[in-house]
Design a protein around this motif. Structure first.
Motif, mmCIF file in Angstrom:
data_model
loop_
_atom_site.group_PDB
_atom_site.id
_atom_site.type_symbol
_atom_site.label_atom_id
_atom_site.label_comp_id
_atom_site.label_asym_id
_atom_site.label_seq_id
_atom_site.Cartn_x
_atom_site.Cartn_y
_atom_site.Cartn_z
ATOM 1 N N GLY A 15 24.101 37.838 11.842
ATOM 2 C CA GLY A 15 23.579 38.133 13.183
ATOM 3 C C GLY A 15 22.269 37.427 13.510
ATOM 4 N N LYS A 16 21.952 36.357 12.792
ATOM 5 C CA LYS A 16 20.672 35.647 12.975
ATOM 6 C C LYS A 16 20.523 35.058 14.383
ATOM 7 C CE LYS A 16 21.950 32.976 9.579
ATOM 8 N NZ LYS A 16 23.236 33.605 9.215
ATOM 9 N N SER A 17 21.537 34.308 14.805
ATOM 10 C CA SER A 17 21.458 33.674 16.131
ATOM 11 C C SER A 17 21.439 34.734 17.231
ATOM 12 C CB SER A 17 22.651 32.739 16.353
ATOM 13 O OG SER A 17 22.658 31.721 15.382
ATOM 14 N N THR A 18 22.269 35.761 17.069
ATOM 15 C CA THR A 18 22.325 36.837 18.057
ATOM 16 C C THR A 18 20.965 37.523 18.167
ATOM 17 O OG1 THR A 18 24.621 37.178 17.409
ATOM 18 C CG2 THR A 18 23.598 38.924 18.709
ATOM 19 N N PHE A 19 20.351 37.800 17.036
ATOM 20 C CA PHE A 19 19.033 38.446 16.955
ATOM 21 C C PHE A 19 18.035 37.688 17.825
ATOM 22 C CE2 PHE A 19 14.887 38.956 14.948
ATOM 23 C CZ PHE A 19 14.870 40.196 14.330
ATOM 24 N N ILE A 20 18.008 36.369 17.688
ATOM 25 C CA ILE A 20 17.025 35.560 18.426
ATOM 26 C C ILE A 20 17.387 35.506 19.912
ATOM 27 C CG2 ILE A 20 16.046 33.221 18.651
ATOM 28 C CD1 ILE A 20 16.153 33.062 15.579
ATOM 29 N N HIS A 21 18.658 35.343 20.222
ATOM 30 C CA HIS A 21 19.075 35.339 21.632
ATOM 31 C C HIS A 21 18.727 36.662 22.319
ATOM 32 C CE1 HIS A 21 21.471 31.686 20.814
ATOM 33 N NE2 HIS A 21 21.377 31.501 22.117
ATOM 34 N N VAL A 122 19.424 45.373 7.850
ATOM 35 C CA VAL A 122 20.846 45.644 7.620
ATOM 36 C C VAL A 122 21.563 45.749 8.969
ATOM 37 C CG1 VAL A 122 22.511 47.151 6.485
ATOM 38 C CG2 VAL A 122 20.224 46.863 5.494
ATOM 39 N N THR A 123 22.475 44.827 9.219
ATOM 40 C CA THR A 123 23.235 44.804 10.473
ATOM 41 C C THR A 123 24.628 45.402 10.253
ATOM 42 O OG1 THR A 123 24.082 42.589 10.023
ATOM 43 C CG2 THR A 123 22.024 42.725 11.282
ATOM 44 N N HIS A 124 25.376 45.552 11.343
ATOM 45 C CA HIS A 124 26.772 46.012 11.299
ATOM 46 C C HIS A 124 26.935 47.373 10.624
ATOM 47 C CE1 HIS A 124 27.158 41.669 12.028
ATOM 48 N NE2 HIS A 124 28.285 41.958 12.632
ATOM 49 N N ILE A 125 25.904 48.206 10.750
ATOM 50 C CA ILE A 125 25.982 49.560 10.176
ATOM 51 C C ILE A 125 27.006 50.394 10.918
ATOM 52 C CG2 ILE A 125 24.574 51.693 10.334
ATOM 53 C CD1 ILE A 125 22.559 50.394 8.658
ATOM 54 N N ASP A 126 27.281 50.011 12.180
ATOM 55 C CA ASP A 126 28.253 50.725 13.005
ATOM 56 C C ASP A 126 29.693 50.321 12.686
ATOM 57 O OD1 ASP A 126 27.238 48.195 14.050
ATOM 58 O OD2 ASP A 126 28.596 48.502 15.743
ATOM 59 N N CYS A 127 29.880 49.358 11.773
ATOM 60 C CA CYS A 127 31.236 48.847 11.523
ATOM 61 C C CYS A 127 31.914 49.598 10.379
ATOM 62 C CB CYS A 127 31.178 47.362 11.190
ATOM 63 S SG CYS A 127 30.621 46.389 12.585
ATOM 64 N N GLU A 128 33.247 49.581 10.425
ATOM 65 C CA GLU A 128 34.011 50.274 9.394
ATOM 66 C C GLU A 128 33.743 49.655 8.027
ATOM 67 O OE1 GLU A 128 38.108 50.858 10.646
ATOM 68 O OE2 GLU A 128 38.571 51.250 8.519
ATOM 69 N N GLY A 129 33.600 50.501 7.039
ATOM 70 C CA GLY A 129 33.397 50.002 5.672
ATOM 71 C C GLY A 129 31.950 49.646 5.375
ATOM 72 N N ALA A 130 31.043 49.993 6.303
ATOM 73 C CA ALA A 130 29.632 49.635 6.100
ATOM 74 C C ALA A 130 29.036 50.416 4.934
ATOM 75 C CB ALA A 130 28.842 49.926 7.371
ATOM 76 N N VAL A 149 13.315 48.004 4.031
ATOM 77 C CA VAL A 149 14.654 47.789 4.590
ATOM 78 C C VAL A 149 14.741 48.534 5.919
ATOM 79 C CG1 VAL A 149 15.614 49.703 3.234
ATOM 80 C CG2 VAL A 149 17.124 47.928 4.048
ATOM 81 N N ILE A 150 15.405 47.925 6.890
ATOM 82 C CA ILE A 150 15.519 48.537 8.212
ATOM 83 C C ILE A 150 16.915 48.257 8.769
ATOM 84 C CG2 ILE A 150 14.578 46.504 9.456
ATOM 85 C CD1 ILE A 150 13.062 48.502 11.272
ATOM 86 N N ALA A 151 17.441 49.194 9.539
ATOM 87 C CA ALA A 151 18.725 48.960 10.207
ATOM 88 C C ALA A 151 18.471 48.161 11.478
ATOM 89 C CB ALA A 151 19.367 50.296 10.563
ATOM 90 N N VAL A 152 19.280 47.155 11.727
ATOM 91 C CA VAL A 152 19.140 46.343 12.946
ATOM 92 C C VAL A 152 20.499 46.115 13.574
ATOM 93 C CG1 VAL A 152 18.212 44.207 13.941
ATOM 94 C CG2 VAL A 152 17.451 44.908 11.676
ATOM 95 N N ASN A 153 20.583 46.347 14.889
ATOM 96 C CA ASN A 153 21.754 45.865 15.615
ATOM 97 C C ASN A 153 21.283 44.653 16.415
ATOM 98 O OD1 ASN A 153 23.838 45.302 17.388
ATOM 99 N ND2 ASN A 153 24.572 47.417 17.318
ATOM 100 N N ALA A 154 21.740 43.475 16.020
ATOM 101 C CA ALA A 154 21.245 42.235 16.613
ATOM 102 C C ALA A 154 21.565 42.122 18.096
ATOM 103 C CB ALA A 154 21.824 41.039 15.852
ATOM 104 N N THR A 161 13.518 44.412 18.518
ATOM 105 C CA THR A 161 12.066 44.523 18.696
ATOM 106 C C THR A 161 11.470 45.412 17.610
ATOM 107 O OG1 THR A 161 12.409 44.334 21.067
ATOM 108 C CG2 THR A 161 10.250 45.090 20.369
ATOM 109 N N GLN A 162 12.132 46.526 17.341
ATOM 110 C CA GLN A 162 11.651 47.459 16.315
ATOM 111 C C GLN A 162 11.579 46.765 14.941
ATOM 112 O OE1 GLN A 162 14.338 50.694 15.593
ATOM 113 N NE2 GLN A 162 12.678 52.150 15.296
ATOM 114 N N SER A 163 12.551 45.946 14.647
ATOM 115 C CA SER A 163 12.535 45.263 13.345
ATOM 116 C C SER A 163 11.418 44.221 13.295
ATOM 117 C CB SER A 163 13.899 44.631 13.049
ATOM 118 O OG SER A 163 14.127 43.545 13.903
ATOM 119 N N LEU A 164 11.114 43.606 14.444
ATOM 120 C CA LEU A 164 10.010 42.635 14.474
ATOM 121 C C LEU A 164 8.666 43.342 14.276
ATOM 122 C CD1 LEU A 164 11.202 40.236 17.316
ATOM 123 C CD2 LEU A 164 11.030 39.714 14.872
#
Ligand SMILES: Nc1nc2c(ncn2[C@@H]2O[C@H](COP(=O)(O)OP(=O)(O)OP(=O)(O)O)[C@@H](O)[C@H]2O)c(=O)[nH]1
Ligand SMILES: [Mg+2]
Length: 178
Positions: A15-21, A122-130, A149-154, A161-164
């Motif tokens: 989710g790197k590119s998404t995070f920045i966008h 940590v991204t994709h925490i909302d996804c199955e199998g996370a 460690v922090i949860a991030v949805n990109a 912003t919270q992760s930054l």
């Protein structure tokens, strides 16, 4: 105005590119190209050089955000970007444990070149199998390691912003002399 250079790294699809966008206040300089081979199974495009975006905090601090490629064949870009960074965040998709090894290899690569504050997003925490955040942290840095460690949805501006803010706080705490 103070300027900080932050690197956003991690395996393909974290989710790197998404995070920045999601947070950039300027049009992102993006180098995504059509994905081939194994990456194409995951998504249509992949970063081949870098993403660059900008984010300003309360008119007092400008963050330059540099996203790395996820693929190790572009690791010359990891090298180039990390050497000028003040701190970095390693994004890891919680639902893709097969990429944890790659994530560890990225940390080793970075830490062989620089000694700067880092944290795990940590991204994709909302996804199955996370996996849980604690288990991802354990898998990446092992026990007894104080890497935050922090949860991030990109995709979500408030979350990015919270992760930054967390990365900035970690940077400031790490730079206080004891
Ligand atoms: N469900 C969900 N999707 C997310 C989350 N974070 C990112 N994504 C999605 O995951 C995908 C990540 O794609 P990119 O941002 O291109 O990934 P990247 O890390 O830049 O990948 P490379 O450039 O190929 O290394 C996008 O489709 C995002 O919308 C999250 O927390 N939850
Ligand atoms: Mg990318």
């Amino acid at each position: 105005m103070e300027v900080m250079r932050l690197v956003i790294t991690g395996p393909v699809g974290a989710g790197k590119s998404t995070f920045i966008h999601t947070v950039s206040e300027i049009p992102v300089v993006s180098t995504d190209r059509t994905a081939t081979d194994k990456t194409a199974e995951l998504k249509k495009t992949t970063t081949v050089a870098l993403d660059f975006g900008k984010f300003t905090f309360e008119d007092s601090m400008t963050l330059y955000l540099y996203g790395t490629p996820g693929q190790s064949r572009f690791d010359f870009m990891w090298d180039l970007l990390i050497r000028r960074a003040h701190a970095y965040i390693l994004l890891v998709a919680a639902h893709r444990p097969e990429a944890f090894r790659e994530a560890r290899q990225i940390v080793t690569f970075m830490n062989q070149r620089v000694n700067i504050p880092m944290m795990i997003g940590v991204t994709h925490i909302d996804c199955e199998g996370a996996w849980t955040m604690e288990d991802v942290q354990l898998a990446i840095v092992g026990t007894g390691n104080l890497t935050p460690v922090i949860a991030v949805n990109a995709n979500e501006k408030a979350s990015v912003t919270q992760s930054l803010v967390a990365l900035l706080e970690h940077y400031l705490q790490s730079s206080v002399p004891c």
